[in-house]
Scaffold this active site. Structure first.
Site, PDB file in Angstrom:
ATOM      1  N   SER A 130       0.841  -1.193   0.000  1.00  0.00           N
ATOM      2  CA  SER A 130       0.000   0.000   0.000  1.00  0.00           C
ATOM      3  C   SER A 130       0.881   1.249   0.000  1.00  0.00           C
ATOM      4  CB  SER A 130      -0.959  -0.044   1.193  1.00  0.00           C
ATOM      5  OG  SER A 130      -1.984   0.917   1.061  1.00  0.00           O
ATOM      6  N   ASP A 284      -8.382  -5.510  -6.015  1.00  0.00           N
ATOM      7  CA  ASP A 284      -8.159  -4.236  -5.334  1.00  0.00           C
ATOM      8  C   ASP A 284      -8.976  -3.141  -6.029  1.00  0.00           C
ATOM      9  OD1 ASP A 284      -7.075  -1.933  -4.059  1.00  0.00           O
ATOM     10  OD2 ASP A 284      -5.141  -2.906  -3.829  1.00  0.00           O
ATOM     11  N   HIS A 313      -7.888  -5.031  -1.521  1.00  0.00           N
ATOM     12  CA  HIS A 313      -6.666  -4.377  -1.067  1.00  0.00           C
ATOM     13  C   HIS A 313      -6.054  -5.096   0.133  1.00  0.00           C
ATOM     14  CE1 HIS A 313      -3.766  -1.184  -0.782  1.00  0.00           C
ATOM     15  NE2 HIS A 313      -4.037  -1.025   0.497  1.00  0.00           N
TER      16      HIS A 313
END
Length: 337
Positions: A130, A284, A313
Site C-alpha cells: 500500500s 483491489d 486491497h
C-alpha cells in the site's frame, strides 16, 4: 498509540513539505543482525494507519524475510503517531498545522537512518504494501545506486485520480463531524471516525468478499458486527489529524515529482535500475492491477504478479492465508535471483 517496542532516530531540523521543522523524529524497528559486510539489509516501510507491528507477518525465522539471514529495518511513516506526527509534534506545527510530508520526505529520512545509523550503502531489497509500496518506488527512483531489488505490494508509483476520489470521500466523512473543529478538537471526533471507517470498509475489500460473506467465516455473525468489530475498532483510537496527514502524503504521491523528472512519471519509472516485482491484488478497488500493468511496462527490469483471491486491497496485509502464501513465495524467489 501504545506501541513501545521501537527506537527513535533523531533527524534534528528536517524539511517536511518544504518547511523546516525542528526536532523531527523517525521511529523504527530492526529484526535480525546486520552482516559484517552489511550486504543483508532490507528496508520495509509501513503503510497507511499501520506501524512496524503490521509488517511482522512477513518477518521472522523461516519466513520470506528470514531474520536469521536478513537485517530488516522497518521505518514508520510520518504521521503514524510514532514518527513525527500531528499528535506528537509541539506548536507551532501541532495538530492541523503539521506540514504536509511527502513520500520523498519519508524516504529521505529513511535514507539518513540507513546510512548514518547503520552505515549501509547497499540494500538487498526494499519492499512495502500500500503506502509502503509508494515509498518502495520512491526509494528505487531517489537512490538507484543503493537498491538491488524492490517489491511493491498492492500499491503504485503514483496515486491515480480514482484513488484520490476515494481519499476525498474518507476526508469528507472524517471532517464533517462538528467535533473535528478544523483539527483543533478537544475530544476525538468519534462520529467522524466511525463514518471514516465505514466508508473505508466499502473500498478495502472487494464486492465478492461481501457477496460470499467471508466475514462470517471470520467469526462475525452479521455484516454490522463486521463493520464494528473490524473497521470501527481499527480506526477508533487513531488521532484524526494523524490520519489526515498520512492521507495527504498518499493522495499526492507521484515518483515523477522526484527532482530531475519534472513531473514525468514514465521517465521516473524508466530510471529504475532495481529488479522490480509488482504484486497488485486482483480485486483491489483503488490500486487495481491495470494501474500496475501500466507502471511495469515502463520499468526496464519489471515483473508483474497478480495476487489471486477476493480479499481486495487487504490481500497485501497477510490476513488472507492464500494471498499471504502467494506473497511469501514470490518474495523468496525474488530474493533468490
Amino acid at each position: 498509540m501504545k506501541v513501545t517496542d521501537h527506537e527513535i532516530f533523531e533527524l534534528g531540523e528536517f524539511a517536511l513539505g518544504g518547511i523546516p521543522v525542528p526536532d523531527v523524529r523517525l521511529a523504527y524497528t530492526t529484526y535480525g543482525e546486520l552482516a559484517p559486510d552489511a550486504a543483508n539489509a532490507i528496508v520495509f516501510p509501513t503503510w497507511f494507519a499501520g506501524t512496524h507491528e503490521a509488517n511482522e507477518w512477513l518477518i521472522g525465522a523461516g519466513k520470506a524475510l528470514d531474520s536469521d539471514r536478513y537485517f530488516v529495518i522497518v521505518p514508520n511513516l510520518f504521521g503514524n503517531g510514532l514518527s513525527s506526527s500531528p499528535s506528537n509534534t509541539p506548536a507551532p506545527y501541532d495538530r492541523a498545522r503539521f506540514p504536509h510530508a511527502t513520500m520523498l520526505d519519508n524516504v529521505t529520512a529513511q535514507h539518513r537512518l540507513v546510512t548514518e545509523r547503520f552505515g549501509i550503502t547497499r540494500l538487498a531489497l526494499v519492499l512495502g504494501a500500500s503506502m509502503g509500496a509508494g515509498q518502495t518506488y520512491q526509494w528505487a527512483v531517489a537512490h538507484p545506486d543503493m537498491v538491488e531489488r524492490i517489491a511493491a505490494i498492492t500499491g503504485s508509483p503514483r496515486t491515480s485520480p480514482h484513488n484520490q476520489v476515494f481519499l476525498e470521500g474518507l476526508r469528507a466523512a472524517l471532517t464533517a463531524d462538528a467535533a473535528f473543529a478544523d483539527g483543533d478538537y478537544r475530544t476525538p471526533p468519534r462520529r467522524g471516525l466511525r463514518a471514516f471507517a465505514r466508508v473505508y470498509a466499502g473500498w478495502g475489500l472487494s464486492q465478492a468478499f461481501y457477496w460470499e460473506r467471508v466475514y462470517a467465516a471470520l467469526g462475525f455473525e452479521t455484516l454490522e458486527d463486521f463493520l464494528i468489530g473490524v473497521w470501527e475498532n481499527n480506526f477508533r483510537d487513531w488521532d484524526a489529524n494523524d490520519l489526515l496527514a498520512m492521507m495527504h502524503t498518499w493522495e499526492h504521491a507521484d515518483i515523477g515529482r522526484t527532482p530531475g523528472f519534472d513531473g514525468d512519471t514514465r521517465a521516473a519509472l524508466a530510471s529504475i535500475t532495481a529488479r522490480t516485482l509488482s504484486m497488485p491484488s486482483r480485486k483491489d478497488l483503488y490500486f487495481p492491477p491495470e494501474d500496475e500493468e501500466w507502471a511495469v511496462q515502463h520499468i526496464p527490469d519489471g515483473e508483474l504478479r497478480v495476487i489471486p483471491g477476493i480479499w481486495g486491497h487487504l490481500a497485501g496485509g497477510g490476513a488472507d492465508p492464500d494471498a499471504a502464501a502467494f506473497i511469501d513465495a514470490a518474495l523468496r524467489e525474488h530474493l533468490a535471483r
